[in-house]
Enzyme design. Sequence first.
Site, PDB file in Angstrom:
ATOM      1  N   LYS A  55       1.175  -0.971  -0.154  1.00 24.72           N
ATOM      2  CA  LYS A  55      -0.126   0.154   0.179  1.00 24.72           C
ATOM      3  C   LYS A  55       0.249   1.495   0.068  1.00 24.72           C
ATOM      4  O   LYS A  55       0.081   2.956  -0.448  1.00 24.72           O
ATOM      5  CB  LYS A  55      -0.928   0.569   1.008  1.00 24.72           C
ATOM      6  N   SER A 305       0.145  -9.765  -0.315  1.00 29.83           N
ATOM      7  CA  SER A 305       0.972  -8.694  -0.428  1.00 29.83           C
ATOM      8  C   SER A 305       0.789  -7.944   0.835  1.00 29.83           C
ATOM      9  O   SER A 305       0.821  -6.731   1.125  1.00 29.83           O
ATOM     10  CB  SER A 305      -1.231  -7.754  -0.812  1.00 29.83           C
TER      11      SER A 305
END
Length: 404
Positions: A55, A305
């Site tokens: 992110k 992720s």
Amino acid sequence: MSSPQVTYDAVVAARELLADVVVHTPVLASRVLSEAVGGPVHLKCENVQRAGSFKVRGAYVRIARLSDEERASGVVAASAGNHAQGVALSARLLGTKATVFMPEGAALPKVEATLGYGADVIFAGRTVDEALARAKEHAEQTGAVIIHPFDHADVVAGQGTIGLEILEQLPDTATIVVPIGGGGLAAGLALAVKSLRPGVRIVGVQADRAAAYPASLAAGHPVLVEPFSTMADGIAVGRPGELPFELIHYLVDKVVTVTEEEISKALVLCLERAKQVVEPAGAVGVAALLAHPQAFEPPVVAVLSGGNIDPVLLARVLRHGLAAAGRYLAVRVLLPDSPGALAKLLADLGALRVNVLDIVHERFGSSLRVDEVEVLLQLETRGPEHCDEALSTLRRDGHRLMLG
């Protein structure tokens, strides 16, 4: 290959902007997944990225491209945790104030990390979508710039830099498996990869309890679904972003879903075999490979992720995953209420090399006869075959078993 708002050149420019900011995360070969798929499988380890997930890539690009006047007004975001940390870290690096709205019940380590990077945290709503609505209200009231977790061109371009890295690290990649929540990561990655290698297959993965994309793709536009509770909170988004949906609709080859049980098995594999601490949302690609190994053409890259998992959740999920893998066994045994009966049962379990984790000895119950007791056992085994062997042997030796 591009959308009206995001281009391949924008991804390249984002990479230059991030050159001295993000970690060029490694790709690790996975023998166990390679054997299952029938060809090379690698893990792209964004779980070791700064702030613990991919992110920070999109957040930094978005905030860095604000004007000085906009940064002076501060930024605001909504997130279950990873975007919060990415925004908080990026804002600190770029010298602006960050306020983050997080759903009530957000994982404590993610909250503390966000605060540690210097952001103000406000709890709002039960879901990311509800928190995002409050963040938008805050932006209107204060003039702060909202940093959307996935529905902005700069964010999508920043996330797309992962795709460039993968193709440089593993040029012969045939399939990339990527988690999908709102869609920023999958959209940016697909844009970058398909621009260079149109033949690479991109498969998105959602938790089946929070899967907005299958319904949206079927409808041809983003639709709202009510996400149920899922351990994969990082991808529990009720409605796809408009911009990510457009790219995913055209560029992602397939979107599949995985169950909670499949996610927990994937977490166990990541820890035991890959030595990677991964959060549930970050492990859904591995879950898909385990659930349907023949559906993916190798060489495969699965994107891990994020790695920001609450230790309490990790302990609970690991127990669930071990049970799903046949490593834990819960069984009730009815024994005669006589001296030595329990000792014999434990001796029989010891002979079978079964480890007793917990035991409850119940002497009174409406379903019990006066001459019997019930023993609830939590057992650790070496796997499904060992479970079957233990149960059959105990039954053969005269023990009355009830699973549960």
